[in-house]
Design a protein around this motif. Sequence first.
Motif, short mmCIF file in Angstrom:
data_model
loop_
_atom_site.label_atom_id
_atom_site.label_comp_id
_atom_site.label_asym_id
_atom_site.label_seq_id
_atom_site.Cartn_x
_atom_site.Cartn_y
_atom_site.Cartn_z
N UNK A 85 66.74 -48.88 -43.33
CA UNK A 85 67.92 -48.07 -43.19
C UNK A 85 68.57 -48.12 -41.94
N UNK A 86 69.75 -48.37 -41.56
CA UNK A 86 70.41 -48.41 -40.32
C UNK A 86 71.45 -47.33 -40.29
N UNK A 87 71.45 -46.53 -39.00
CA UNK A 87 72.59 -45.74 -38.75
C UNK A 87 73.71 -46.39 -37.99
N UNK A 88 74.84 -46.41 -38.46
CA UNK A 88 75.90 -47.17 -37.87
C UNK A 88 76.84 -46.32 -36.98
N UNK A 89 77.24 -46.89 -35.94
CA UNK A 89 78.43 -46.42 -35.17
C UNK A 89 79.40 -47.62 -35.20
N UNK A 90 80.86 -47.46 -35.77
CA UNK A 90 81.54 -48.32 -35.94
C UNK A 90 82.99 -47.99 -35.43
N UNK A 91 83.68 -48.64 -34.65
CA UNK A 91 84.98 -48.50 -34.13
C UNK A 91 85.73 -48.97 -35.35
N UNK A 92 86.69 -48.23 -35.87
CA UNK A 92 87.63 -48.60 -36.93
C UNK A 92 88.30 -49.80 -36.88
N UNK A 93 88.57 -50.52 -35.74
CA UNK A 93 89.31 -51.33 -35.39
C UNK A 93 88.73 -52.59 -34.73
N UNK A 94 87.79 -53.10 -35.49
CA UNK A 94 87.03 -54.08 -34.99
C UNK A 94 86.73 -55.15 -36.20
N UNK A 95 86.53 -56.39 -35.88
CA UNK A 95 86.30 -57.63 -36.56
C UNK A 95 87.33 -57.75 -37.67
N UNK A 96 87.23 -58.04 -38.82
CA UNK A 96 88.20 -58.25 -39.75
C UNK A 96 88.53 -56.68 -40.42
N UNK A 97 89.46 -56.06 -40.28
CA UNK A 97 89.87 -54.77 -40.58
C UNK A 97 91.30 -54.34 -40.91
N UNK A 98 91.50 -53.25 -41.39
CA UNK A 98 92.65 -52.67 -41.87
C UNK A 98 93.32 -51.82 -40.74
N UNK A 99 94.57 -51.76 -40.62
CA UNK A 99 95.21 -50.85 -39.96
C UNK A 99 95.87 -49.96 -40.96
N UNK A 100 95.71 -48.82 -41.10
CA UNK A 100 96.39 -47.92 -41.95
C UNK A 100 97.65 -47.31 -41.62
N UNK A 101 98.60 -46.85 -42.38
CA UNK A 101 99.92 -46.36 -41.59
C UNK A 101 99.53 -45.31 -40.64
N UNK A 102 98.50 -44.61 -41.01
CA UNK A 102 97.99 -43.67 -40.06
C UNK A 102 97.86 -43.85 -38.60
N UNK A 103 97.34 -45.22 -38.61
CA UNK A 103 97.05 -45.72 -37.16
C UNK A 103 98.10 -45.67 -36.24
N UNK A 104 99.18 -45.75 -36.46
CA UNK A 104 100.32 -45.72 -35.46
C UNK A 104 101.44 -44.58 -35.84
N UNK A 105 101.20 -43.43 -36.73
CA UNK A 105 102.16 -42.65 -37.10
C UNK A 105 101.28 -41.32 -37.14
N UNK A 106 102.16 -40.09 -36.95
CA UNK A 106 101.64 -38.86 -37.04
C UNK A 106 101.16 -38.28 -38.22
N UNK A 107 101.79 -38.80 -39.39
CA UNK A 107 101.44 -38.25 -40.71
C UNK A 107 101.37 -39.26 -41.71
N UNK A 108 101.25 -40.80 -41.38
CA UNK A 108 101.23 -41.71 -42.52
C UNK A 108 99.91 -41.74 -43.24
N UNK A 109 100.06 -42.56 -44.32
CA UNK A 109 98.70 -42.52 -45.21
C UNK A 109 97.52 -43.11 -44.32
N UNK A 110 96.42 -42.21 -44.64
CA UNK A 110 95.31 -42.86 -44.23
C UNK A 110 94.50 -43.94 -45.01
N UNK A 111 93.49 -44.89 -44.50
CA UNK A 111 93.18 -46.02 -45.11
C UNK A 111 92.62 -45.49 -46.71
N UNK A 112 92.15 -44.30 -46.74
CA UNK A 112 91.67 -44.08 -48.41
C UNK A 112 92.92 -43.96 -49.09
N UNK A 113 93.90 -43.69 -48.42
CA UNK A 113 95.36 -43.24 -49.33
C UNK A 113 96.05 -44.50 -49.93
#
Length: 272
Positions: A85-113
């Motif tokens: 079992x590994x404990x991970x510390x991950x930057x959300x925006x690394x390797x192949x990844x999603x930019x959710x609307x929330x990434x560049x807005x105050x109230x956009x949808x988060x990735x789970x939305x």
Amino acid sequence: MCDICVMNSVKEKMLSRRDFFRASAATAGAAAVAGLATAPAALADGHGSIVDMTHKLSPDFPTFFGVPGIEMEQRFSFEKEGFNLFQLSVNEHTATHIDAPLHFSADGKSVDEIPVTDLVIPLCVIDIAARAQDNPDAQVTPDDLKAWISSNGDIPDRACVAMHSGWSKKTADDSYVGRGTDGMHFPGFHIEATQMLLEMTSAAAMAVDTLSLDFGQSADFATHYAWLPAGRYGIENLAGLHNVPAAGATLFVGAPNHVGGSGGPARIMAMV
């Protein structure tokens, strides 16, 4: 209890379990049929192969800020505890990844939305690799979009429009980031092309095979600020675009769903 009674009891339980599994299978089959009835239109076309569109997530993958995007600490090992079992510390925006609307807005949808109906979508590939080979600051322009439409027809509803610059083959090379005294150098979407997509299409996602939706020399992240607050999402560091056609593939986006996230690493594949 007598032996025959025990045997009969076991038989009854076995039969009841068989009935349960038969009923479960029937229910699952009905659900599958129902699922097909409501699946996105992109699934209706026939596909013959699956292409992996994902770079592996490791500390060695180039990042925007120049520091490793993931750390792994082994907390349990098979040798000591009988499991790994590994404990991970991950930057959300690394390797192949999603930019959710929330990434560049105050109230956009988060990735789970992000709606699941926007995660299985037609893929449109805008190929600027020949131009980018001689110019690391190349950008997708309205003329590139018009040329794609002229050859392939209208951009499909809720599609992902992806830039193929050839950069995915450079990840083991410093040229992937192109970091210099004047900033970074890699291709991206021109703001005018972004505005064209916003005004003329219902595209759900924009994707690049580089570190950013904006080209490396951008000083204002114009494409990020136009695209994400409009409720669309982005994909960065996409791989495998040289293995898919300009039109006709279906993209499956395995987006993370941590609550309130601004994005995150994703497993993405295309059916061709």
